[in-house]
Design a protein around this motif. Structure first.
Motif, PDB file in Angstrom:
ATOM      1  N   LYS A  79      38.857  70.157  55.487  1.00  0.00           N
ATOM      2  CA  LYS A  79      39.454  69.097  56.307  1.00  0.00           C
ATOM      3  C   LYS A  79      38.392  68.223  56.966  1.00  0.00           C
ATOM      4  CE  LYS A  79      43.756  71.498  57.192  1.00  0.00           C
ATOM      5  NZ  LYS A  79      44.592  72.223  58.155  1.00  0.00           N
ATOM      6  N   GLU A  80      37.257  68.817  57.316  1.00  0.00           N
ATOM      7  CA  GLU A  80      36.161  68.080  57.943  1.00  0.00           C
ATOM      8  C   GLU A  80      35.297  67.341  56.918  1.00  0.00           C
ATOM      9  OE1 GLU A  80      34.077  71.154  59.986  1.00  0.00           O
ATOM     10  OE2 GLU A  80      35.623  71.379  61.525  1.00  0.00           O
ATOM     11  N   GLY A  81      35.513  67.595  55.635  1.00  0.00           N
ATOM     12  CA  GLY A  81      34.701  66.966  54.601  1.00  0.00           C
ATOM     13  C   GLY A  81      33.397  67.685  54.335  1.00  0.00           C
ATOM     14  N   LYS A  82      33.240  68.884  54.887  1.00  0.00           N
ATOM     15  CA  LYS A  82      32.002  69.644  54.709  1.00  0.00           C
ATOM     16  C   LYS A  82      31.998  70.471  53.431  1.00  0.00           C
ATOM     17  CE  LYS A  82      30.949  69.923  59.605  1.00  0.00           C
ATOM     18  NZ  LYS A  82      30.779  70.813  60.755  1.00  0.00           N
ATOM     19  N   VAL A  83      33.178  70.741  52.896  1.00  0.00           N
ATOM     20  CA  VAL A  83      33.300  71.429  51.603  1.00  0.00           C
ATOM     21  C   VAL A  83      34.261  70.608  50.755  1.00  0.00           C
ATOM     22  CG1 VAL A  83      34.087  73.504  50.399  1.00  0.00           C
ATOM     23  CG2 VAL A  83      32.829  73.722  52.555  1.00  0.00           C
ATOM     24  N   ARG A  84      33.838  70.329  49.533  1.00  0.00           N
ATOM     25  CA  ARG A  84      34.641  69.513  48.617  1.00  0.00           C
ATOM     26  C   ARG A  84      34.724  70.211  47.263  1.00  0.00           C
ATOM     27  NH1 ARG A  84      31.370  63.979  50.144  1.00  0.00           N
ATOM     28  NH2 ARG A  84      31.666  64.216  52.397  1.00  0.00           N
ATOM     29  N   PHE A  85      35.913  70.187  46.692  1.00  0.00           N
ATOM     30  CA  PHE A  85      36.118  70.798  45.371  1.00  0.00           C
ATOM     31  C   PHE A  85      36.601  69.727  44.414  1.00  0.00           C
ATOM     32  CE2 PHE A  85      38.823  72.617  42.111  1.00  0.00           C
ATOM     33  CZ  PHE A  85      38.012  73.613  41.608  1.00  0.00           C
ATOM     34  N   ASN A 133      22.351  67.123  51.314  1.00  0.00           N
ATOM     35  CA  ASN A 133      21.772  66.898  52.624  1.00  0.00           C
ATOM     36  C   ASN A 133      21.100  65.532  52.623  1.00  0.00           C
ATOM     37  OD1 ASN A 133      20.754  67.088  55.175  1.00  0.00           O
ATOM     38  ND2 ASN A 133      19.505  68.905  54.787  1.00  0.00           N
ATOM     39  N   ASN A 134      21.701  64.583  53.346  1.00  0.00           N
ATOM     40  CA  ASN A 134      21.175  63.218  53.443  1.00  0.00           C
ATOM     41  C   ASN A 134      20.895  62.610  52.069  1.00  0.00           C
ATOM     42  OD1 ASN A 134      21.245  63.137  56.292  1.00  0.00           O
ATOM     43  ND2 ASN A 134      19.376  64.362  56.347  1.00  0.00           N
ATOM     44  N   GLY A 135      21.841  62.766  51.155  1.00  0.00           N
ATOM     45  CA  GLY A 135      21.735  62.148  49.838  1.00  0.00           C
ATOM     46  C   GLY A 135      20.945  62.943  48.814  1.00  0.00           C
ATOM     47  N   LYS A 136      20.396  64.080  49.198  1.00  0.00           N
ATOM     48  CA  LYS A 136      19.632  64.901  48.259  1.00  0.00           C
ATOM     49  C   LYS A 136      20.455  66.108  47.858  1.00  0.00           C
ATOM     50  CE  LYS A 136      15.167  63.441  49.917  1.00  0.00           C
ATOM     51  NZ  LYS A 136      13.900  63.832  50.519  1.00  0.00           N
ATOM     52  N   GLU A 137      20.509  66.336  46.561  1.00  0.00           N
ATOM     53  CA  GLU A 137      21.338  67.407  46.003  1.00  0.00           C
ATOM     54  C   GLU A 137      20.509  68.638  45.671  1.00  0.00           C
ATOM     55  OE1 GLU A 137      24.584  67.674  42.416  1.00  0.00           O
ATOM     56  OE2 GLU A 137      22.720  66.601  42.029  1.00  0.00           O
ATOM     57  N   SER A 138      21.064  69.792  46.019  1.00  0.00           N
ATOM     58  CA  SER A 138      20.475  71.076  45.652  1.00  0.00           C
ATOM     59  C   SER A 138      21.489  71.771  44.738  1.00  0.00           C
ATOM     60  CB  SER A 138      20.221  71.901  46.915  1.00  0.00           C
ATOM     61  OG  SER A 138      19.857  73.209  46.568  1.00  0.00           O
ATOM     62  N   ARG A 139      21.211  71.816  43.439  1.00  0.00           N
ATOM     63  CA  ARG A 139      22.157  72.350  42.460  1.00  0.00           C
ATOM     64  C   ARG A 139      22.065  73.864  42.331  1.00  0.00           C
ATOM     65  NH1 ARG A 139      22.057  68.133  37.342  1.00  0.00           N
ATOM     66  NH2 ARG A 139      22.717  66.320  38.569  1.00  0.00           N
ATOM     67  N   ASN A 140      23.239  74.470  42.194  1.00  0.00           N
ATOM     68  CA  ASN A 140      23.345  75.906  41.963  1.00  0.00           C
ATOM     69  C   ASN A 140      24.315  76.113  40.813  1.00  0.00           C
ATOM     70  OD1 ASN A 140      21.905  77.229  44.398  1.00  0.00           O
ATOM     71  ND2 ASN A 140      23.134  75.585  45.274  1.00  0.00           N
ATOM     72  N   ASP A 141      23.796  76.443  39.648  1.00  0.00           N
ATOM     73  CA  ASP A 141      24.614  76.647  38.453  1.00  0.00           C
ATOM     74  C   ASP A 141      25.073  78.103  38.408  1.00  0.00           C
ATOM     75  OD1 ASP A 141      25.776  76.816  35.960  1.00  0.00           O
ATOM     76  OD2 ASP A 141      24.059  75.977  34.881  1.00  0.00           O
ATOM     77  N   LEU A 142      26.356  78.312  38.667  1.00  0.00           N
ATOM     78  CA  LEU A 142      26.931  79.666  38.657  1.00  0.00           C
ATOM     79  C   LEU A 142      27.719  79.943  37.377  1.00  0.00           C
ATOM     80  CD1 LEU A 142      26.208  79.377  41.701  1.00  0.00           C
ATOM     81  CD2 LEU A 142      28.189  80.782  42.162  1.00  0.00           C
ATOM     82  N   ILE A 185      27.840  74.864  42.419  1.00  0.00           N
ATOM     83  CA  ILE A 185      28.065  74.783  43.859  1.00  0.00           C
ATOM     84  C   ILE A 185      26.796  74.167  44.421  1.00  0.00           C
ATOM     85  CG2 ILE A 185      28.546  76.020  45.992  1.00  0.00           C
ATOM     86  CD1 ILE A 185      29.950  78.165  44.348  1.00  0.00           C
ATOM     87  N   ASN A 186      26.941  72.929  44.878  1.00  0.00           N
ATOM     88  CA  ASN A 186      25.780  72.137  45.250  1.00  0.00           C
ATOM     89  C   ASN A 186      25.766  71.793  46.726  1.00  0.00           C
ATOM     90  OD1 ASN A 186      25.178  72.072  42.491  1.00  0.00           O
ATOM     91  ND2 ASN A 186      26.467  70.281  42.215  1.00  0.00           N
ATOM     92  N   VAL A 188      28.928  70.638  51.097  1.00  0.00           N
ATOM     93  CA  VAL A 188      28.857  71.435  49.875  1.00  0.00           C
ATOM     94  C   VAL A 188      29.888  70.877  48.906  1.00  0.00           C
ATOM     95  CG1 VAL A 188      29.215  73.718  48.866  1.00  0.00           C
ATOM     96  CG2 VAL A 188      28.089  73.501  51.093  1.00  0.00           C
ATOM     97  N   GLU A 189      29.454  70.664  47.689  1.00  0.00           N
ATOM     98  CA  GLU A 189      30.342  70.145  46.646  1.00  0.00           C
ATOM     99  C   GLU A 189      30.459  71.191  45.534  1.00  0.00           C
ATOM    100  OE1 GLU A 189      30.849  65.911  44.521  1.00  0.00           O
ATOM    101  OE2 GLU A 189      28.875  66.823  44.267  1.00  0.00           O
TER     102      GLU A 189
END
Length: 134
Positions: free
Chosen positions: A61-67, A97-106, A93-94, A27-28
């Motif tokens: 820390k695991e790289g699963k969430v990035r800000f 998954n395997n190079g494909k982005e799912s955008r969420n505009d909050l 907040i996007n 998640v980015e």
């Protein structure tokens, strides 16, 4: 023979380490801002950072969430802002998954709630991240 085994062991360790720090699914959280920021803009960033720091420290820390806080007045920030079609403070907040982005505009939700309904805002940020981590 021992140098070859040591080299192979090191390469396996290195490969495993890199795989753990760059997951294919993450998640980015992107917070776009300009040089001048109002109180609400600052609240959006600080509340978002609080949620990530308090609720997702292990995933960071695991790289699963990035800000990332992106200043759109810089050349690099401007390029990314163009890609997301933003020209002012914005929050995305996007899920990746395997190079494909799912955008969420909050962005709209953030401006309506970050200052006046802080707990509601934080809960939505948390729930969005949790859903994208599944």
């Amino acid at each position: 023979m021992k140098p070859i085994l040591l080299t192979l062991s090191f390469l396996l360790y290195l490969t495993a380490s890199l795989a753990q720090t760059t997951p294919d699914t993450y998640v980015e959280v992107l917070y776009f801002h300009g040089k001048q920021r109002c109180v609400t803009c600052k609240a959006i960033e600080s509340c978002t950072r609080e949620v990530i720091d308090e609720q997702f420290n292990a995933q960071v820390k695991e790289g699963k969430v990035r800000f990332r806080a992106i200043d759109i007045s810089t050349p690099d920030g401007e390029k990314l802002a163009d890609r997301y079609r933003v020209s002012r403070s914005s929050l995305f907040i996007n899920g990746w998954n395997n190079g494909k982005e799912s955008r969420n505009d909050l962005t709209l939700f953030a401006f309506r709630n970050a200052r006046s309904h802080t707990e509601l805002f934080k809960q939505e940020v948390k729930e969005t991240i949790v859903q994208l981590l599944k």
